[in-house]
Design an enzyme around this catalytic site. Structure first.
Site, PDB file in Angstrom:
ATOM      1  CG  ASN A 245      -1.878   1.108   1.281  1.00 39.19           C
ATOM      2  OD1 ASN A 245      -1.812   2.031   0.465  1.00 39.19           O
ATOM      3  ND2 ASN A 245      -2.796   1.060   2.222  1.00 39.19           N
TER       4      ASN A 245
ATOM      5  CE  LYS B  82      -0.502   2.269   6.681  1.00 39.74           C
ATOM      6  NZ  LYS B  82      -1.902   2.559   6.573  1.00 39.74           N
TER       7      LYS B  82
ATOM      8  NE  ARG C 144      -6.330   1.330  -0.284  1.00 43.18           N
ATOM      9  CZ  ARG C 144      -6.484   2.360   0.519  1.00 43.18           C
ATOM     10  NH1 ARG C 144      -5.495   2.748   1.280  1.00 43.18           N
ATOM     11  NH2 ARG C 144      -7.607   3.017   0.560  1.00 43.18           N
TER      12      ARG C 144
ATOM     13  CG  HIS D 135     -13.165   2.903   2.689  1.00 41.56           C
ATOM     14  ND1 HIS D 135     -13.899   3.826   3.403  1.00 41.56           N
ATOM     15  CD2 HIS D 135     -11.867   3.152   2.979  1.00 41.56           C
ATOM     16  CE1 HIS D 135     -13.083   4.608   4.090  1.00 41.56           C
ATOM     17  NE2 HIS D 135     -11.834   4.237   3.838  1.00 41.56           N
TER      18      HIS D 135
ATOM     19  CG  LEU E   7     -18.120   3.769  11.162  1.00 41.24           C
ATOM     20  CD1 LEU E   7     -18.964   3.890  12.431  1.00 41.24           C
ATOM     21  CD2 LEU E   7     -18.556   4.820  10.142  1.00 41.24           C
TER      22      LEU E   7
ATOM     23  NE  ARG F  86     -10.542  12.002   3.969  1.00 43.70           N
ATOM     24  CZ  ARG F  86     -10.488  10.714   3.655  1.00 43.70           C
ATOM     25  NH1 ARG F  86     -11.446  10.157   2.942  1.00 43.70           N
ATOM     26  NH2 ARG F  86      -9.474   9.982   4.046  1.00 43.70           N
TER      27      ARG F  86
ATOM     28  CG  ASP G 117      -7.163   9.200  17.933  1.00 40.73           C
ATOM     29  OD1 ASP G 117      -6.433   8.507  17.213  1.00 40.73           O
ATOM     30  OD2 ASP G 117      -7.739   8.775  18.957  1.00 40.73           O
TER      31      ASP G 117
ATOM     32  N   GLY H 242     -15.455   1.542  14.181  1.00 44.61           N
ATOM     33  CA  GLY H 242     -16.555   0.574  14.097  1.00 44.61           C
ATOM     34  C   GLY H 242     -16.290  -0.704  14.868  1.00 44.61           C
TER      35      GLY H 242
ATOM     36  CG  ASN I  11     -11.280  -1.190  18.209  1.00 45.89           C
ATOM     37  OD1 ASN I  11     -11.183  -2.330  18.649  1.00 45.89           O
ATOM     38  ND2 ASN I  11     -10.596  -0.766  17.170  1.00 45.89           N
TER      39      ASN I  11
ATOM     40  CD  GLU J  75      -9.111  -1.519   3.829  1.00 48.33           C
ATOM     41  OE1 GLU J  75      -8.741  -1.142   4.963  1.00 48.33           O
ATOM     42  OE2 GLU J  75      -9.350  -0.741   2.903  1.00 48.33           O
TER      43      GLU J  75
HETATM   44  P1  ADP Z   1      -7.476   4.112   8.887  1.00 44.45           P
HETATM   45  O1  ADP Z   1      -8.688   4.639   8.211  1.00 44.45           O
HETATM   46  O2  ADP Z   1      -6.321   5.059   8.884  1.00 44.45           O
HETATM   47  O3  ADP Z   1      -7.112   2.681   8.517  1.00 44.45           O
HETATM   48  P2  ADP Z   1      -8.381   2.946  11.382  1.00 44.45           P
HETATM   49  O4  ADP Z   1      -9.355   2.021  10.758  1.00 44.45           O
HETATM   50  O5  ADP Z   1      -7.214   2.355  12.086  1.00 44.45           O
HETATM   51  O6  ADP Z   1      -7.879   4.079  10.434  1.00 44.45           O
HETATM   52  O7  ADP Z   1      -9.210   3.843  12.441  1.00 44.45           O
HETATM   53  C1  ADP Z   1      -8.598   4.865  13.152  1.00 44.45           C
HETATM   54  C2  ADP Z   1      -9.623   5.458  14.089  1.00 44.45           C
HETATM   55  O8  ADP Z   1     -10.106   4.438  14.966  1.00 44.45           O
HETATM   56  C3  ADP Z   1      -9.066   6.581  14.962  1.00 44.45           C
HETATM   57  O9  ADP Z   1      -9.971   7.657  15.022  1.00 44.45           O
HETATM   58  C4  ADP Z   1      -8.981   5.896  16.315  1.00 44.45           C
HETATM   59  O10 ADP Z   1      -9.096   6.811  17.389  1.00 44.45           O
HETATM   60  C5  ADP Z   1     -10.173   4.983  16.261  1.00 44.45           C
HETATM   61  N1  ADP Z   1     -10.104   3.963  17.280  1.00 44.45           N
HETATM   62  C6  ADP Z   1      -9.199   2.981  17.446  1.00 44.45           C
HETATM   63  N2  ADP Z   1      -9.449   2.283  18.579  1.00 44.45           N
HETATM   64  C7  ADP Z   1     -10.525   2.858  19.162  1.00 44.45           C
HETATM   65  C8  ADP Z   1     -11.275   2.628  20.347  1.00 44.45           C
HETATM   66  N3  ADP Z   1     -10.943   1.660  21.186  1.00 44.45           N
HETATM   67  N4  ADP Z   1     -12.327   3.421  20.610  1.00 44.45           N
HETATM   68  C9  ADP Z   1     -12.668   4.413  19.779  1.00 44.45           C
HETATM   69  N5  ADP Z   1     -12.015   4.697  18.639  1.00 44.45           N
HETATM   70  C10 ADP Z   1     -10.954   3.932  18.333  1.00 44.45           C
END
Ligand code: ADP
Length: 400
Positions: A7, A14, A91, A180, A209, A241, A283, A333, A335, A385
């Site tokens: 990627n 990556k 990717r 995505h 998400l 965004r 974040d 989504g 976590n 992915e």
């Molecule tokens: P990317 O789109 O860069 O691949 P990710 O799928 O890793 O990103 O998602 C990153 C987001 O997920 C960040 O906003 C991060 O804070 C959030 N995130 C990760 N773990 C948790 C958690 N335990 N609770 C809430 N948000 C989380």
């Protein structure tokens, strides 16, 4: 068959290395800050300790070389020889209207990817140099392009066309593409397995998400609607965004602030979303903490974010005329019970009821979080992915 998945971004590459015999992830890592003095790489063989080191890396060819050297390193490598790499899966963000599935990369495909630079100027050029790097460093090894947009090429014209003069579509291919796709397709397939039903019999709404966010309506395994559009800016509220806005806002800002195009771009893509509303961060974990500590702005950012997701879920129930399941995936989504609960709040009238206890379990497995009586099941399915790109690559290779 061993597949290297790459990627390539503007300043990082990556990678994940798979043995497709058993779909085992053998190693993974990243080369970061390409072209900068603080450049470094991280490399990890599955189950072993991560190796992290500063490095000099001025371009993507050097970055891919570092990855290959790590893979064959005597101390922390995983293969003896680079010839053990059967294929490289890339990717690629944008495939335009040309690509509705993954393809073996030929000179012609490379030219077609180049033709899409204009549609994804921030992504496709970097993806492209990653391909060139592999041509140079792994001559003769088949490379496969897996497009973020391909899965959404099934969206019907009435759903992908903007109500602009039709000539803009004809002249400049201005339409919804969606992104995505690899993630939405992967979690849809996993959801079908989880539910024990053929994908071809299911109506699914998949919510990716992460930092970027998108939602897709999938009918019988086929994407029929998605929230991202001509670019990944449209749709849901994301980390930085804005998602959907009234386009006239841009004209208004131009009129009153004489804001430049570059600044507009930065405003919409880098300074909006969760960061823009909260004024704190993009974040989600940090925003959730700030909300718990009483930050009104953090609460507002989360309210706007979740309301937008809920609105899309409800509208996609209309698009699909009901659904078997809503699926949450990616960083947020997978976590955040709080966000999932709020996105599904007061949707019981449409058949969606989240079970608070199931939802608040912290887990990493595929699971159902809806009440037993919920007509529409709500699932959490971790995305993968990289594995999907590896699968596509091995499938394309076998078919060729
Ligand atoms: P990317 O789109 O860069 O691949 P990710 O799928 O890793 O990103 O998602 C990153 C987001 O997920 C960040 O906003 C991060 O804070 C959030 N995130 C990760 N773990 C948790 C958690 N335990 N609770 C809430 N948000 C989380």
């Amino acid at each position: 068959m061993k597949v290297l998945v790459l990627n390539c971004g503007s300043s990082s590459v990556k990678y994940t290395f798979f043995d497709m015999d058993g779909e085992k992830r053998l190693a993974f890592g990243i080369v970061e800050c390409i072209g900068l003095p603080e450049a470094y790489y991280k490399h990890q063989v599955a189950g072993e300790e991560e190796v992290k080191e500063a490095c000099k890396v001025s371009n993507h060819v050097e970055a891919v070389d570092i990855i290959l050297q790590n893979l064959i390193n005597r101390d922390h490598g995983i293969i003896q020889d680079i010839h053990e790499i059967s294929a490289v899966g890339h990717r690629i963000v944008h495939g335009g209207e040309k690509f509705s599935k993954s393809v073996l990369i030929t000179d012609e495909v490379m030219q077609d990817i180049k033709n899409c630079f204009v549609l994804a100027p921030l992504h496709n050029p970097h993806n492209y140099v990653g391909i060139e790097a592999c041509v140079k460093l792994l001559p003769g090894v088949p490379e496969i392009a897996v497009f973020d947009t391909a899965f959404h090429q099934t969206i019907p014209q009435f759903a992908h066309l903007y109500a602009l003069p039709y000539s803009l579509y004809q002249k400049y291919n201005i339409r919804k593409y969606g992104f995505h796709g690899t993630s939405h397709k992967y979690v849809a397939q996993r959801a079908a397995e989880f539910l024990g039903k053929p994908l071809e019999e299911l109506k699914l709404i998949t919510c990716h998400l992460g930092n970027g966010c998108s939602i897709t309506a999938i009918n019988k395994g086929v994407s029929v609607e998605t929230s991202m559009g001509f670019t990944p800016l449209e749709g849901l509220v994301m980390g930085t965004r804005c998602g959907d806005i009234d386009p006239y806002i841009l004209i208004h800002l131009q009129n009153i602030e004489k804001i430049s195009l570059d600044d507009l771009n930065t405003l919409l893509n880098k300074k909006s979303g969760l960061l823009g509303i909260s004024g704190l961060t993009s974040d989600m974990r940090t925003i959730l903490k700030a909300m718990s500590s009483g930050s009104e702005k953090a609460k507002l950012a989360i309210d706007v974010y979740c309301y937008r997701v809920k609105k899309y879920i409800a509208s996609y129930l209309g698009v699909l005329n009901g659904a078997d399941a809503v699926i949450f995936t990616a960083g947020v989504g997978e976590n955040s019970p709080t966000i999932r609960e709020r996105c599904c709040q007061e949707l019981s009238g449409l058949g969606i009821s989240v079970d608070s206890a199931l939802n608040s379990n912290i887990a990493t497995n595929e699971r159902q979080i809806s009440e037993a009586s919920s007509k529409v099941k709500v699932l959490v399915i971790p995305t993968n992915e990289e594995l999907m790109i590896a699968r596509e690559s091995s499938r394309v290779l076998t078919n060729n």
